[in-house]
Design an enzyme around this catalytic site. Structure first.
Site, PDB file in Angstrom:
ATOM      1  N   ARG A   1       0.711  -1.311   0.110  1.00 51.57           N
ATOM      2  CA  ARG A   1      -0.047   0.000  -0.010  1.00 51.57           C
ATOM      3  C   ARG A   1       1.148   1.396  -0.052  1.00 51.57           C
ATOM      4  NH1 ARG A   1      -5.348  -0.130   1.113  1.00 51.57           N
ATOM      5  NH2 ARG A   1      -6.476  -2.059   0.516  1.00 51.57           N
TER       6      ARG A   1
ATOM      7  N   ARG B   1      -2.603   6.994   0.375  1.00 55.60           N
ATOM      8  CA  ARG B   1      -2.829   8.131   1.134  1.00 55.60           C
ATOM      9  C   ARG B   1      -1.660   8.654   1.920  1.00 55.60           C
ATOM     10  NH1 ARG B   1      -7.671  10.503   0.328  1.00 55.60           N
ATOM     11  NH2 ARG B   1      -9.415   9.158  -0.352  1.00 55.60           N
TER      12      ARG B   1
ATOM     13  N   ARG C   1      -5.661  12.421  -5.852  1.00 55.70           N
ATOM     14  CA  ARG C   1      -7.123  11.957  -5.523  1.00 55.70           C
ATOM     15  C   ARG C   1      -8.290  12.939  -5.736  1.00 55.70           C
ATOM     16  NH1 ARG C   1      -9.429   7.638  -3.038  1.00 55.70           N
ATOM     17  NH2 ARG C   1     -11.280   8.180  -4.018  1.00 55.70           N
TER      18      ARG C   1
ATOM     19  N   ASP D   1      -6.535  -2.445  -7.816  1.00 55.22           N
ATOM     20  CA  ASP D   1      -7.213  -3.150  -6.587  1.00 55.22           C
ATOM     21  C   ASP D   1      -7.367  -4.428  -7.086  1.00 55.22           C
ATOM     22  OD1 ASP D   1      -8.149  -1.818  -3.982  1.00 55.22           O
ATOM     23  OD2 ASP D   1      -9.362  -3.642  -4.467  1.00 55.22           O
TER      24      ASP D   1
ATOM     25  N   TYR E   1     -15.064 -11.815  -0.663  1.00 53.81           N
ATOM     26  CA  TYR E   1     -15.753 -10.473  -1.269  1.00 53.81           C
ATOM     27  C   TYR E   1     -16.895 -10.616  -1.955  1.00 53.81           C
ATOM     28  CZ  TYR E   1     -12.283  -7.097   0.743  1.00 53.81           C
ATOM     29  OH  TYR E   1     -11.428  -6.494   1.453  1.00 53.81           O
TER      30      TYR E   1
HETATM   31  O1  CP3 Z   1       0.390   0.549  -3.166  1.00 52.59           O
HETATM   32  C1  CP3 Z   1      -0.331  -0.635  -3.451  1.00 52.59           C
HETATM   33  O2  CP3 Z   1       0.020  -1.506  -2.601  1.00 52.59           O
HETATM   34  C2  CP3 Z   1      -0.812  -0.784  -4.683  1.00 52.59           C
HETATM   35  C3  CP3 Z   1      -2.155  -0.503  -4.700  1.00 52.59           C
HETATM   36  C4  CP3 Z   1      -3.280  -1.667  -4.125  1.00 52.59           C
HETATM   37  C5  CP3 Z   1      -4.534  -0.878  -3.769  1.00 52.59           C
HETATM   38  N1  CP3 Z   1      -5.356  -2.065  -2.958  1.00 52.59           N
HETATM   39  C6  CP3 Z   1      -4.766   0.340  -3.705  1.00 52.59           C
HETATM   40  C7  CP3 Z   1      -5.992   1.003  -3.045  1.00 52.59           C
HETATM   41  C8  CP3 Z   1      -3.104  -2.847  -3.530  1.00 52.59           C
HETATM   42  C9  CP3 Z   1      -2.139  -3.940  -3.836  1.00 52.59           C
HETATM   43  C10 CP3 Z   1      -4.458  -3.292  -3.156  1.00 52.59           C
HETATM   44  C11 CP3 Z   1      -4.602  -4.351  -2.658  1.00 52.59           C
HETATM   45  C12 CP3 Z   1      -6.210  -4.740  -1.867  1.00 52.59           C
HETATM   46  N2  CP3 Z   1      -7.256  -4.261  -2.258  1.00 52.59           N
HETATM   47  C13 CP3 Z   1      -6.151  -5.748  -0.877  1.00 52.59           C
HETATM   48  C14 CP3 Z   1      -5.166  -6.692  -0.512  1.00 52.59           C
HETATM   49  C15 CP3 Z   1      -4.321  -6.317   0.481  1.00 52.59           C
HETATM   50  C16 CP3 Z   1      -4.587  -5.986   1.707  1.00 52.59           C
HETATM   51  O3  CP3 Z   1      -4.795  -4.735   2.109  1.00 52.59           O
HETATM   52  O4  CP3 Z   1      -5.023  -7.071   2.471  1.00 52.59           O
HETATM   53  C17 CP3 Z   1      -7.641  -5.574  -0.308  1.00 52.59           C
HETATM   54  C18 CP3 Z   1      -8.141  -6.503   0.631  1.00 52.59           C
HETATM   55  C19 CP3 Z   1      -8.109  -4.625  -1.105  1.00 52.59           C
HETATM   56  C20 CP3 Z   1      -9.638  -4.156  -1.144  1.00 52.59           C
HETATM   57  C21 CP3 Z   1      -9.739  -2.695  -0.858  1.00 52.59           C
HETATM   58  N3  CP3 Z   1      -9.422  -1.812  -1.505  1.00 52.59           N
HETATM   59  C22 CP3 Z   1     -10.023  -2.200   0.557  1.00 52.59           C
HETATM   60  C23 CP3 Z   1     -10.592  -3.005   1.634  1.00 52.59           C
HETATM   61  C24 CP3 Z   1     -10.128  -0.722   0.244  1.00 52.59           C
HETATM   62  C25 CP3 Z   1     -10.481   0.417   1.375  1.00 52.59           C
HETATM   63  C26 CP3 Z   1     -10.038   0.471   2.321  1.00 52.59           C
HETATM   64  C27 CP3 Z   1      -8.637   0.581   2.409  1.00 52.59           C
HETATM   65  O5  CP3 Z   1      -7.666  -0.045   2.759  1.00 52.59           O
HETATM   66  O6  CP3 Z   1      -7.960   1.810   2.018  1.00 52.59           O
HETATM   67  C28 CP3 Z   1      -9.597  -0.533  -1.038  1.00 52.59           C
HETATM   68  C29 CP3 Z   1      -9.343   0.855  -1.601  1.00 52.59           C
HETATM   69  C30 CP3 Z   1      -7.969   1.147  -1.942  1.00 52.59           C
HETATM   70  N4  CP3 Z   1      -7.062   0.204  -2.737  1.00 52.59           N
HETATM   71  C31 CP3 Z   1      -7.182   2.293  -1.763  1.00 52.59           C
HETATM   72  C32 CP3 Z   1      -6.104   2.096  -2.166  1.00 52.59           C
HETATM   73  C33 CP3 Z   1      -4.810   3.308  -2.185  1.00 52.59           C
HETATM   74  C34 CP3 Z   1      -7.776   3.434  -0.853  1.00 52.59           C
HETATM   75  C35 CP3 Z   1      -8.449   4.604  -1.599  1.00 52.59           C
HETATM   76  C36 CP3 Z   1      -7.826   5.790  -1.169  1.00 52.59           C
HETATM   77  O7  CP3 Z   1      -8.013   6.021   0.184  1.00 52.59           O
HETATM   78  O8  CP3 Z   1      -7.606   6.755  -1.852  1.00 52.59           O
END
Ligand code: CP3
Length: 350
Positions: free
Chosen positions: A34, A38, A47, A84, A162
């Site tokens: 991640r 943010r 964003r 994602d 999911y």
């Molecule tokens: O930097 C990176 O790792 C690359 C991008 C990436 C995102 N999601 C972007 C994202 C990766 C590898 C993911 C994987 C992902 N997405 C997982 C597996 C990893 C983990 O955390 O266990 C899961 C379960 C998700 C599902 C998901 N996507 C959730 C639960 C959420 C919302 C809550 C959160 O964790 O922020 C997202 C949104 C998301 N995906 C954001 C980002 C940067 C947040 C959006 C923002 O705040 O701008």
């Protein structure tokens, strides 16, 4: 003669890939799950231009910009494509919404055999993810081999969770119940997800991914026997289908399945912060590279504490290691904390 050679686009000379392939390196490479997010002011600015997360992910130039930001700002040793894991269920026909500050939600979930049959899968589903492949191509070009590019997907069990739950969950009781009440249906769905994931990851490699990571975020929800029956065989199929690049399996909470993960044809095993490095080394042995696993909350501490905790972790792994956190970095982590972590790894020598 160098001039007669076709250009080598993925030289395995870079620290991250050398470590992933099991070479002894002068220090461990470092990146953060991640990292594109943010924590970075540049990401928050981007964003603002894309308040709709899905529109953002579907704009390759913007996604590539987010992919490169942590490389430029933090000096990490690998980039991970900005996307994602939920784009896969969407490609299969199950639309998701990303609700600001709450997370993902599927308006329609999988409840019956009819629902599973209606899903697209394999190459037909993966075709609609062209925007991810383009984000990889643009990122790869912009990186110009500064650091390798990681492609990724959710592991089949986590994607099933999911699709059945419709969102994150405290208990995952709907998804776990399905494994007892409708095991055949669960396997059919897992196979469809697996076929799609293989086609998807193959295209990611064609588009420039140097290493693939599978995120099994909800691995820790399953009993060991169910993890063995409903998760590991699909991880195996995916790893076997992608011999051309190294692979990382990150199964969060799956301390009970480490011995099963050892048998997978992947090079790297990601560890969450609950797992003591000595325990992991004993269970896994020397045949795999380990990735992880500092508690993301350590990065809220003062610089000295972060450095001390990071060095203690690096010593505990002692080699054959890629430094990372034990899960994604929390979005409100102070940037100075992230810098202290990356700096401590980069100053470390075995
Ligand atoms: O930097 C990176 O790792 C690359 C991008 C990436 C995102 N999601 C972007 C994202 C990766 C590898 C993911 C994987 C992902 N997405 C997982 C597996 C990893 C983990 O955390 O266990 C899961 C379960 C998700 C599902 C998901 N996507 C959730 C639960 C959420 C919302 C809550 C959160 O964790 O922020 C997202 C949104 C998301 N995906 C954001 C980002 C940067 C947040 C959006 C923002 O705040 O701008």
């Amino acid at each position: 003669m160098a001039t007669n050679q076709s250009p080598v686009t993925n030289p395995p000379t870079q620290l991250f890939l050398r470590a992933a392939l099991g070479e002894t390196t002068e220090r461990p490479p470092v990146w953060l799950m991640r990292q594109a997010g943010r924590i970075l002011p540049q990401y928050r600015a981007l964003r603002l231009r894309f308040p709709d997360f899905k529109a953002f992910v579907k704009t390759p130039e913007a996604a590539a910009e987010a992919t490169l930001q942590p490389v430029d700002e933090l000096g990490v040793d690998a980039a991970i494509v900005f996307s994602d894991i939920l784009v896969v269920p969407e490609a299969m026909g199950l639309n998701y919404e990303m609700i600001e500050a709450k997370g993902p939600r599927f308006p329609k979930t999988i409840e019956s055999q009819h629902d599973v049959e209606a899903l697209r899968s394999g190459a037909e589903a993966a075709e609609s993810l062209e925007y991810v492949y383009e984000a990889l191509r643009v990122s790869k070009r912009a990186l110009a081999d500064r650091v390798p590019l990681i492609g990724f997907a959710g592991a089949p069990w986590t994607i099933l969770a999911y699709m059945v739950e419709g969102s994150g969950s405290k208990t995952f009781s709907k998804a776990r119940r399905l494994l007892y009440t409708e095991p055949v249906l669960a396997h059919t769905l897992l196979q469809k997800i697996t076929d799609t994931t293989i086609a998807y990851l193959r295209q990611q490699v064609v588009a420039g991914a140097d290493l693939l990571q599978l995120f099994d975020s909800w691995a820790g929800e399953l009993p060991a026997a169910h993890y063995r029956a409903f998760a590991v065989p699909y991880l195996r199929q995916i790893c076997e289908a992608m011999p051309e690049v190294p692979k990382t399996v990150f199964a969060k909470g799956a301390w009970f399945a480490l011995e099963d993960l050892v048998g997978l044809p992947c090079q790297v095993i990601g560890l969450d912060w609950n797992i003591d490095p000595a325990f992991a080394k004993q269970k896994i042995g020397g045949g795999k590279v380990l990735q992880g696993n500092l508690d993301p909350c350590a990065l809220y501490a003062d610089t000295q504490t972060i450095e001390k905790e990071t060095v203690a972790m690096l010593r505990a792994f002692g080699g054959n290691h890629i430094a990372n956190l034990g899960h994604g970095v929390y979005p409100d982590t102070p940037l100075d904390g992230v810098r202290a972590f990356v700096g401590a790894v980069k100053n470390f020598q075995y």
